[in-house]
Design a protein around this motif. Sequence first.
Motif, short mmCIF file in Angstrom:
data_model
loop_
_atom_site.label_atom_id
_atom_site.label_comp_id
_atom_site.label_asym_id
_atom_site.label_seq_id
_atom_site.Cartn_x
_atom_site.Cartn_y
_atom_site.Cartn_z
N VAL A 188 0.85 -1.19 0.00
CA VAL A 188 0.00 0.00 0.00
C VAL A 188 0.89 1.24 0.00
CG1 VAL A 188 -1.73 1.31 1.31
CG2 VAL A 188 -1.90 -1.19 1.14
N ARG A 189 0.53 2.21 -0.86
CA ARG A 189 1.31 3.44 -0.98
C ARG A 189 0.73 4.51 -0.06
NH1 ARG A 189 1.53 8.31 -3.60
NH2 ARG A 189 -0.48 8.04 -4.61
N PHE A 190 1.55 4.98 0.85
CA PHE A 190 1.15 6.04 1.77
C PHE A 190 1.57 7.39 1.23
CE2 PHE A 190 0.38 2.52 4.46
CZ PHE A 190 -0.53 2.96 5.42
N THR A 191 0.67 8.37 1.31
CA THR A 191 1.00 9.74 0.94
C THR A 191 1.33 10.57 2.17
OG1 THR A 191 -1.32 10.45 1.01
CG2 THR A 191 -0.48 9.63 -1.11
N GLN A 192 0.99 10.05 3.34
CA GLN A 192 1.33 10.69 4.62
C GLN A 192 1.75 9.58 5.58
OE1 GLN A 192 1.32 14.07 6.12
NE2 GLN A 192 2.46 12.71 7.47
N GLU A 193 2.99 9.58 5.96
CA GLU A 193 3.48 8.62 6.94
C GLU A 193 2.81 8.93 8.29
OE1 GLU A 193 5.78 6.07 6.18
OE2 GLU A 193 5.30 6.73 4.15
N PRO A 194 2.82 8.00 9.23
CA PRO A 194 2.23 8.28 10.54
C PRO A 194 2.79 9.57 11.15
CG PRO A 194 2.74 5.96 10.38
CD PRO A 194 3.34 6.63 9.16
N VAL A 195 1.89 10.38 11.67
CA VAL A 195 2.27 11.64 12.28
C VAL A 195 1.41 11.87 13.52
CG1 VAL A 195 0.74 13.00 10.78
CG2 VAL A 195 2.68 14.10 11.86
N ASP A 196 2.04 12.37 14.55
CA ASP A 196 1.35 12.72 15.79
C ASP A 196 0.93 14.18 15.67
OD1 ASP A 196 0.75 13.62 18.44
OD2 ASP A 196 1.93 11.95 19.23
N ILE A 197 -0.38 14.44 15.72
CA ILE A 197 -0.88 15.81 15.59
C ILE A 197 -1.45 16.34 16.90
CG2 ILE A 197 -1.30 15.60 13.11
CD1 ILE A 197 -4.34 15.29 13.88
N GLY A 198 -1.02 15.75 18.00
CA GLY A 198 -1.52 16.20 19.31
C GLY A 198 -2.63 15.29 19.80
N PRO A 199 -3.88 15.59 19.44
CA PRO A 199 -4.98 14.76 19.94
C PRO A 199 -5.14 13.42 19.20
CG PRO A 199 -5.84 16.56 18.63
CD PRO A 199 -4.36 16.78 18.75
N ALA A 200 -4.33 13.22 18.14
CA ALA A 200 -4.48 11.99 17.35
C ALA A 200 -3.17 11.66 16.65
CB ALA A 200 -5.59 12.17 16.32
N VAL A 201 -3.08 10.42 16.21
CA VAL A 201 -2.02 9.96 15.32
C VAL A 201 -2.72 9.52 14.05
CG1 VAL A 201 -0.17 8.28 14.95
CG2 VAL A 201 -0.59 9.20 17.25
N LEU A 202 -2.17 9.93 12.89
CA LEU A 202 -2.83 9.59 11.63
C LEU A 202 -1.82 9.29 10.54
CD1 LEU A 202 -2.73 12.20 9.47
CD2 LEU A 202 -4.21 13.14 11.23
N ALA A 203 -2.31 8.67 9.48
CA ALA A 203 -1.54 8.42 8.26
C ALA A 203 -2.56 8.39 7.11
CB ALA A 203 -0.78 7.10 8.35
N VAL A 204 -2.08 8.58 5.89
CA VAL A 204 -2.98 8.61 4.72
C VAL A 204 -2.40 7.71 3.64
CG1 VAL A 204 -4.03 10.07 2.95
CG2 VAL A 204 -3.67 10.98 5.26
N PHE A 205 -3.28 6.89 3.03
CA PHE A 205 -2.85 6.00 1.96
C PHE A 205 -3.76 6.11 0.74
CE2 PHE A 205 -5.65 3.33 4.58
CZ PHE A 205 -6.49 2.75 3.64
#
Length: 134
Positions: A97-114
């Motif tokens: 799977v190709r991710f366009t956003q690696e895991p990132v901590d944004i404070g209230p959440a951790v997210l990634a985008v594929f």
Amino acid sequence: MRITIASVYVDDQEKAHAFYTETLGFRTKVDVPAGEFRWLTVVSPEDPEGTELLLEPDAHPAAKPFKEALYADGVPLTQFSVDDVAAEHERLAGLGVRFTQEPVDIGPAVLAVFDDTCGNLIQIIRMKDDADQG
């Protein structure tokens, strides 16, 4: 009132079905012919009676430009909750799977985008609880 079905517009239902079931791990809930397409929904194996995701053909004239604009701007069409974003990222990346956003901590959440291979960006997220935020 409750949400029972949400749609994600896909460019190929068969390809989407394979990706959402074989790669992401969802289960087929409904798969019936509907004209030239299918009424095709998947659900989380953790909540088989929960909200269904309709793999909706993007055949409507407004669907493709909408998807293309979101994709070009890097905007996810929808998001899925996961228990561990890093672990899910590692699992999915290992499956190609190709991710366009690696895991990132944004404070209230951790997210990634594929990229879902069907014209959409999908966000995975884990909202932190009070203990996580210190």
